[in-house]
Motif scaffolding. Structure first.
Motif, PDB file in Angstrom:
ATOM      1  N   GLY A 141       5.583  29.613   5.281  1.00 33.56           N
ATOM      2  CA  GLY A 141       4.250  30.183   5.148  1.00 33.56           C
ATOM      3  C   GLY A 141       3.400  30.074   6.382  1.00 33.56           C
ATOM      4  N   GLY A 142       3.912  29.452   7.444  1.00 30.14           N
ATOM      5  CA  GLY A 142       3.182  29.422   8.691  1.00 30.14           C
ATOM      6  C   GLY A 142       2.743  28.053   9.148  1.00 30.14           C
ATOM      7  N   SER A 143       2.051  28.043  10.259  1.00 28.46           N
ATOM      8  CA  SER A 143       1.568  26.809  10.863  1.00 28.46           C
ATOM      9  C   SER A 143       0.351  26.306  10.107  1.00 28.46           C
ATOM     10  N   THR A 144       0.419  25.088   9.639  1.00 27.95           N
ATOM     11  CA  THR A 144      -0.725  24.509   8.956  1.00 27.95           C
ATOM     12  C   THR A 144      -0.614  23.007   8.911  1.00 27.95           C
ATOM     13  N   CYS A 145      -1.772  22.365   8.958  1.00 24.19           N
ATOM     14  CA  CYS A 145      -1.835  20.921   8.733  1.00 24.19           C
ATOM     15  C   CYS A 145      -2.163  20.613   7.281  1.00 24.19           C
ATOM     16  N   LEU A 146      -2.506  21.657   6.533  1.00 24.76           N
ATOM     17  CA  LEU A 146      -2.860  21.453   5.133  1.00 24.76           C
ATOM     18  C   LEU A 146      -1.619  21.133   4.308  1.00 24.76           C
ATOM     19  N   GLY A 147      -1.764  20.248   3.365  1.00 28.94           N
ATOM     20  CA  GLY A 147      -0.674  19.948   2.450  1.00 28.94           C
ATOM     21  C   GLY A 147       0.431  19.091   3.014  1.00 28.94           C
ATOM     22  N   LEU A 148       0.243  18.589   4.226  1.00 29.10           N
ATOM     23  CA  LEU A 148       1.267  17.711   4.807  1.00 29.10           C
ATOM     24  C   LEU A 148       0.956  16.287   4.379  1.00 29.10           C
ATOM     25  N   ASP A 149       1.685  15.840   3.397  1.00 24.76           N
ATOM     26  CA  ASP A 149       1.455  14.482   2.918  1.00 24.76           C
ATOM     27  C   ASP A 149       2.794  13.809   2.685  1.00 24.76           C
ATOM     28  N   SER A 150       2.742  12.565   2.238  1.00 27.61           N
ATOM     29  CA  SER A 150       3.967  11.770   2.126  1.00 27.61           C
ATOM     30  C   SER A 150       4.927  12.316   1.083  1.00 27.61           C
ATOM     31  N   HIS A 151       4.437  13.219   0.218  1.00 30.74           N
ATOM     32  CA  HIS A 151       5.307  13.771  -0.832  1.00 30.74           C
ATOM     33  C   HIS A 151       5.910  15.114  -0.437  1.00 30.74           C
ATOM     34  N   SER A 152       5.363  15.746   0.576  1.00 32.64           N
ATOM     35  CA  SER A 152       5.771  17.111   0.894  1.00 32.64           C
ATOM     36  C   SER A 152       6.678  17.232   2.113  1.00 32.64           C
ATOM     37  N   MET A 153       6.825  16.169   2.890  1.00 33.42           N
ATOM     38  CA  MET A 153       7.620  16.267   4.108  1.00 33.42           C
ATOM     39  C   MET A 153       9.106  16.283   3.781  1.00 33.42           C
ATOM     40  N   LYS A 157       0.832  -1.205   0.000  1.00 34.93           N
ATOM     41  CA  LYS A 157       0.000   0.000   0.000  1.00 34.93           C
ATOM     42  C   LYS A 157       0.863   1.251   0.000  1.00 34.93           C
ATOM     43  N   GLU A 158       0.251   2.355  -0.376  1.00 36.28           N
ATOM     44  CA  GLU A 158       0.968   3.622  -0.346  1.00 36.28           C
ATOM     45  C   GLU A 158       1.072   4.135   1.093  1.00 36.28           C
ATOM     46  N   ARG A 159       2.086   4.973   1.299  1.00 35.75           N
ATOM     47  CA  ARG A 159       2.233   5.595   2.604  1.00 35.75           C
ATOM     48  C   ARG A 159       1.079   6.580   2.798  1.00 35.75           C
ATOM     49  N   GLU A 160       0.476   6.548   3.973  1.00 37.03           N
ATOM     50  CA  GLU A 160      -0.674   7.403   4.243  1.00 37.03           C
ATOM     51  C   GLU A 160      -0.460   8.209   5.511  1.00 37.03           C
ATOM     52  N   ARG A 161      -1.124   9.328   5.525  1.00 40.55           N
ATOM     53  CA  ARG A 161      -1.055  10.223   6.674  1.00 40.55           C
ATOM     54  C   ARG A 161      -1.933   9.673   7.796  1.00 40.55           C
ATOM     55  N   VAL A 162      -1.416   9.670   8.994  1.00 44.73           N
ATOM     56  CA  VAL A 162      -2.164   9.188  10.157  1.00 44.73           C
ATOM     57  C   VAL A 162      -2.618  10.363  11.025  1.00 44.73           C
ATOM     58  N   ALA A 163      -1.655  11.201  11.391  1.00 40.68           N
ATOM     59  CA  ALA A 163      -1.950  12.351  12.250  1.00 40.68           C
ATOM     60  C   ALA A 163      -0.858  13.378  12.053  1.00 40.68           C
ATOM     61  N   VAL A 164      -1.240  14.633  12.038  1.00 40.35           N
ATOM     62  CA  VAL A 164      -0.263  15.700  11.870  1.00 40.35           C
ATOM     63  C   VAL A 164      -0.502  16.780  12.907  1.00 40.35           C
ATOM     64  N   ILE A 165       0.556  17.551  13.148  1.00 36.59           N
ATOM     65  CA  ILE A 165       0.488  18.660  14.095  1.00 36.59           C
ATOM     66  C   ILE A 165       1.235  19.826  13.477  1.00 36.59           C
ATOM     67  N   ASP A 166       0.608  20.987  13.481  1.00 38.85           N
ATOM     68  CA  ASP A 166       1.316  22.122  12.905  1.00 38.85           C
ATOM     69  C   ASP A 166       2.232  22.746  13.958  1.00 38.85           C
ATOM     70  N   SER A 167       3.050  23.681  13.531  1.00 36.85           N
ATOM     71  CA  SER A 167       4.045  24.248  14.440  1.00 36.85           C
ATOM     72  C   SER A 167       3.404  24.982  15.606  1.00 36.85           C
ATOM     73  N   GLY A 168       2.141  25.371  15.449  1.00 36.98           N
ATOM     74  CA  GLY A 168       1.430  26.030  16.535  1.00 36.98           C
ATOM     75  C   GLY A 168       0.761  25.073  17.500  1.00 36.98           C
ATOM     76  N   GLY A 169       0.736  23.795  17.147  1.00 37.39           N
ATOM     77  CA  GLY A 169       0.180  22.790  18.035  1.00 37.39           C
ATOM     78  C   GLY A 169      -1.182  22.246  17.651  1.00 37.39           C
ATOM     79  N   ALA A 170      -1.762  22.728  16.562  1.00 42.61           N
ATOM     80  CA  ALA A 170      -3.048  22.189  16.126  1.00 42.61           C
ATOM     81  C   ALA A 170      -2.842  20.832  15.461  1.00 42.61           C
ATOM     82  N   THR A 171      -3.789  19.941  15.693  1.00 45.27           N
ATOM     83  CA  THR A 171      -3.657  18.578  15.176  1.00 45.27           C
ATOM     84  C   THR A 171      -4.780  18.244  14.201  1.00 45.27           C
ATOM     85  N   ASP A 172      -4.506  17.254  13.400  1.00 44.53           N
ATOM     86  CA  ASP A 172      -5.507  16.741  12.474  1.00 44.53           C
ATOM     87  C   ASP A 172      -5.263  15.248  12.308  1.00 44.53           C
ATOM     88  N   TYR A 173      -6.350  14.487  12.281  1.00 37.87           N
ATOM     89  CA  TYR A 173      -6.244  13.037  12.244  1.00 37.87           C
ATOM     90  C   TYR A 173      -6.951  12.462  11.022  1.00 37.87           C
TER      91      TYR A 173
END
Length: 127
Positions: free
Chosen positions: A102-114, A43-59
């Motif tokens: 560009g700042g703290s964000t959980c958007l666009g954090l995927d296996s290709h962008s890290m 399977k492809e690598r998938e996002r499980v959970a992310v946290i932006d530099s400000g501390g906001a999370t997304d699952y």
């Protein structure tokens, strides 16, 4: 040179818990958007959970209510608490980080962008 060193993981029965850790050298997570990804065989690598530099999370939907991402800035460490594990959670888990251009964000954090990746740690859940 940035290094992300992972620990934790292992073999657990369904319904059990594990905690993964990811300690960074030469970066601080309050300047990086970061998170945990996983890859199961075939399977492809998938996002499980992310946290932006400000501390906001997304699952990911599969993680909501069962996994908790946290961080300790003083220790330069990310954690992923895995509860109520299921056999389908079996995968190699990776932590990753990307400077917060560009700042703290959980958007666009995927296996290709890290930018930086840990070495991976295996989580195996038996039924």
């Amino acid at each position: 040179q940035v290094q992300l060193v992972q620990s934790g993981g292992g073999l657990v029965q369904a319904g059990g818990s594990l905690r993964l850790s990811c300690t960074a050298s030469t970066l601080t997570f309050d300047n990086y958007n970061a998170g945990w990804f996983r890859q199961a065989p075939g399977k492809e690598r998938e996002r499980v959970a992310v946290i932006d530099s400000g501390g906001a999370t997304d699952y990911a939907d599969s993680a909501k209510g069962r996994f908790t991402l946290s961080r300790d800035i003083a220790k330069n460490t990310l954690y992923l608490q895995l509860n109520s594990l299921k056999p389908e959670d079996t995968a190699m888990y990776y932590c990753a980080a990307r400077f917060h251009y560009g700042g703290s964000t959980c958007l666009g954090l995927d296996s290709h962008s890290m930018q930086y990746w840990g070495q991976g740690t295996q989580v195996t859940v038996s039924s």
